[in-house]
Design an enzyme around this catalytic site. Structure first.
Site, PDB file in Angstrom:
ATOM      1  N   TRP A   1       0.837  -1.192   0.000  1.00  0.00           N
ATOM      2  CA  TRP A   1       0.000   0.000   0.000  1.00  0.00           C
ATOM      3  C   TRP A   1       0.879   1.252   0.000  1.00  0.00           C
ATOM      4  CZ3 TRP A   1      -2.827  -4.188   0.582  1.00  0.00           C
ATOM      5  CH2 TRP A   1      -4.202  -4.126   0.333  1.00  0.00           C
TER       6      TRP A   1
ATOM      7  N   ASP B   1       1.145   3.497   3.372  1.00  0.00           N
ATOM      8  CA  ASP B   1       1.717   2.580   4.364  1.00  0.00           C
ATOM      9  C   ASP B   1       3.220   2.441   4.165  1.00  0.00           C
ATOM     10  OD1 ASP B   1      -0.680   0.632   5.735  1.00  0.00           O
ATOM     11  OD2 ASP B   1      -1.215   1.728   3.925  1.00  0.00           O
TER      12      ASP B   1
ATOM     13  N   ASP C   1     -11.113   5.740   5.077  1.00  0.00           N
ATOM     14  CA  ASP C   1     -12.147   5.232   4.183  1.00  0.00           C
ATOM     15  C   ASP C   1     -13.581   5.602   4.559  1.00  0.00           C
ATOM     16  OD1 ASP C   1      -9.716   3.978   3.774  1.00  0.00           O
ATOM     17  OD2 ASP C   1     -10.573   2.033   3.348  1.00  0.00           O
TER      18      ASP C   1
ATOM     19  N   GLU D   1      -3.738  -2.249  14.375  1.00  0.00           N
ATOM     20  CA  GLU D   1      -4.039  -1.331  13.281  1.00  0.00           C
ATOM     21  C   GLU D   1      -4.594  -0.018  13.836  1.00  0.00           C
ATOM     22  OE1 GLU D   1      -6.637  -1.519   9.098  1.00  0.00           O
ATOM     23  OE2 GLU D   1      -6.789  -3.130  10.594  1.00  0.00           O
TER      24      GLU D   1
END
Length: 492
Positions: free
Chosen positions: A71, A74, A212, A440
């Site tokens: 990603w 990331d 998102d 996360e």
């Protein structure tokens, strides 16, 4: 010696290259409260193990189970932490990503690993069809990618990685090879994505901004009809709790937007979703400052890029600053105005050193006030307004605290001389990263782990904040790229 031990053992002893100055000439970052030397060393080793486990040989996956490809943003954050363990591997991380750049300059948000089965992640390469649908935009033919982008933190990461080992960087020609790709990336954003005509870059999909399912997108997304039920199968719910993830309705709208963009040949300007986001543009401005320093290191002037960063900062304030909210807001270009939701994105511009003083003061008050509660009700920065109707402490970007945004805000606080809250946030990032198994994201009140564990940017950014600064502090003019030298790198 195993790979983790090698990485930990080879950490460079030179001074770091990112910290903003301590106020009033005071010394650098203190040790972490409540964390002894052995405990801190253990935390470093655990973070290194996460990065070693997620390394594929040319890049780092965010999570082996949930995100099995590369990603974009990331990898930039991973490289920032990885430079303390292996500057060579940090350079390779960024080079692998930039090698997948499209001919029009865009850096895709996913670079797919061909050895991963198609059903391991959705949307998969057969959904994006980059090499065919993206042909007119110059998509590469030898690697499969997505067709959208992510926040442009890459030039900043390249500069910081260079500063971790300038000798190695110069020997490999790291900056000379990265600079034209980064310049093309910024040109794409500044020209092809200035959809509002005010100088700022727009995102055309919530995935591009990186947050998102933020409530900031609810209104513009409500105009998007979702993809039909049964037309796609989510892979994320097989690896994460449904209550931690975006809803099926949100996901259906994401799929519809991405499919429409793909079917239009990834041409910009015609979609139903176009938003100017403060964090996306703040990272572009910070990276323009980093590009200026890269240019100077390569023997070219950085004046034009510094001037552009100043113009973009002024445009950011003019178009997205909302005094009544005490923070920056998103602008919905299809709906015609600022979106009233308070998301963490609106605080990220704090990392810009040239913000007006009254804006900085208001951002710090908002960050520490009841809407985000930093240092009072929360230890890390929640992703959304604690008092907002849509707040959910577990659902992805609708309230949980994320480590990358807290890292950015720690840098911003320190840049503007807010040493006490910066120190507290630094300590909280390290402590909660370790306690959560490098999650996360976490519940902003309790620190409970959410999403995946063993998450790469959590380990990398905790490692970065654990790395104690050595060497002198710097003048305020150097903080745009979190540098420790007004000359843009030591000249060994």
């Amino acid at each position: 010696m195993d790979r983790t031990s090698q990485l930990t053992a080879c950490a460079p002893e030179r001074g770091t290259a990112y910290d903003p100055p301590a106020p009033s000439g005071r010394p650098g970052l203190p040790g972490l409260p409540g964390l002894s030397g052995p405990a801190e060393a253990s935390l470093r080793a655990r973070a290194a193990r996460v990065l070693a486990a997620n390394w594929t040989g040319s890049s780092t996956v965010p999570s082996r189970s949930l995100y099995p490809h590369q990603w974009s943003w990331d990898s930039a954050f991973v490289a920032v932490g990885l430079r303390h363990l292996s500057p060579l591997r940090a350079q390779t991380e960024l080079e692998t990503l930039l090698a997948a750049q499209w001919g029009d300059g865009r850096v895709p948000h996913i670079v797919f690993n061909p050895s991963v089965p198609l059903d391991a992640y959705f949307p998969s390469p057969d959904f994006w069809r980059s090499s065919t649908a993206g042909r007119a935009a110059g998509a590469p033919r030898t690697v499969q990618t997505s067709g959208i982008v992510q926040p442009p933190v890459h030039a900043l990461a390249v500069w910081l990685v260079h500063r971790a080992d300038p000798v190695l960087s110069r020997a490999r020609g790291f900056l000379a090879r990265a600079y034209p790709r980064l310049a093309a990336w910024h040109r794409y954003l500044l020209h092809r994505r200035d959809l509002g005509g005010g100088g700022l870059a727009s995102v055309v999909h919530p995935w591009e901004q990186g947050m998102d399912n933020s409530p900031c997108w609810d209104l513009p997304l409500s105009r998007i009809p979702p993809a039909p039920d049964g037309s796609f199968r989510r892979a994320d719910l097989g690896h994460g709790a449904a209550e931690d993830r975006p809803t099926d309705l949100d996901y259906g709208r994401y799929v519809r937007l991405a499919a429409d963009y793909r079917d239009a040949g990834y041409a910009d300007g015609g979609g139903e979703f176009a938003v100017e986001d403060p964090a996306f543009n703040a990272l572009l401005i910070a990276s323009e400052g980093a590009l200026a320093r890269i240019a100077e290191e390569l023997g070219a002037p950085g004046t034009a890029r510094r001037a552009r960063a100043a113009r973009l900062t002024a445009a950011l304030v003019e178009r997205l600053w909302e005094p009544a909210s005490g923070m920056f807001l998103c602008r919905d270009l299809r709906g015609g105005g600022l979106l009233p939701e308070r998301g963490v994105s609106g605080l990220v511009p704090l990392l810009l050193p040239e913000l007006p003083g009254d804006v900085v003061g208001a951002l710090v008050r908002t960050l520490r006030g009841p809407h985000f509660g930093l240092g009072r009700s929360t230890a890390l920065v929640p992703s959304y307004d604690l008092l907002g109707e849509a707040f959910d402490p577990h659902r992805y970007w609708r309230g949980p605290a994320w480590f990358n945004t807290s890292w950015l805000l720690e840098r911003g606080l320190r840049t503007h001389g807010e040493r006490e809250p910066a120190d507290a946030l630094r300590a909280a990032v390290a402590a909660l990263a370790g306690a959560s198994g490098f999650a996360e994201y976490v519940d902003p009140y309790t620190g409970e782990a959410c999403g995946a564990t063993g998450f790469s940017w959590t380990a990398a950014l905790a490692l970065d904040l654990l790395h104690e600064r050595r060497g002198p502090t710097v003048s305020r003019t150097a903080t745009g790229a979190f540098d420790t030298s007004d000359k843009g790198g030591d000249r060994r």
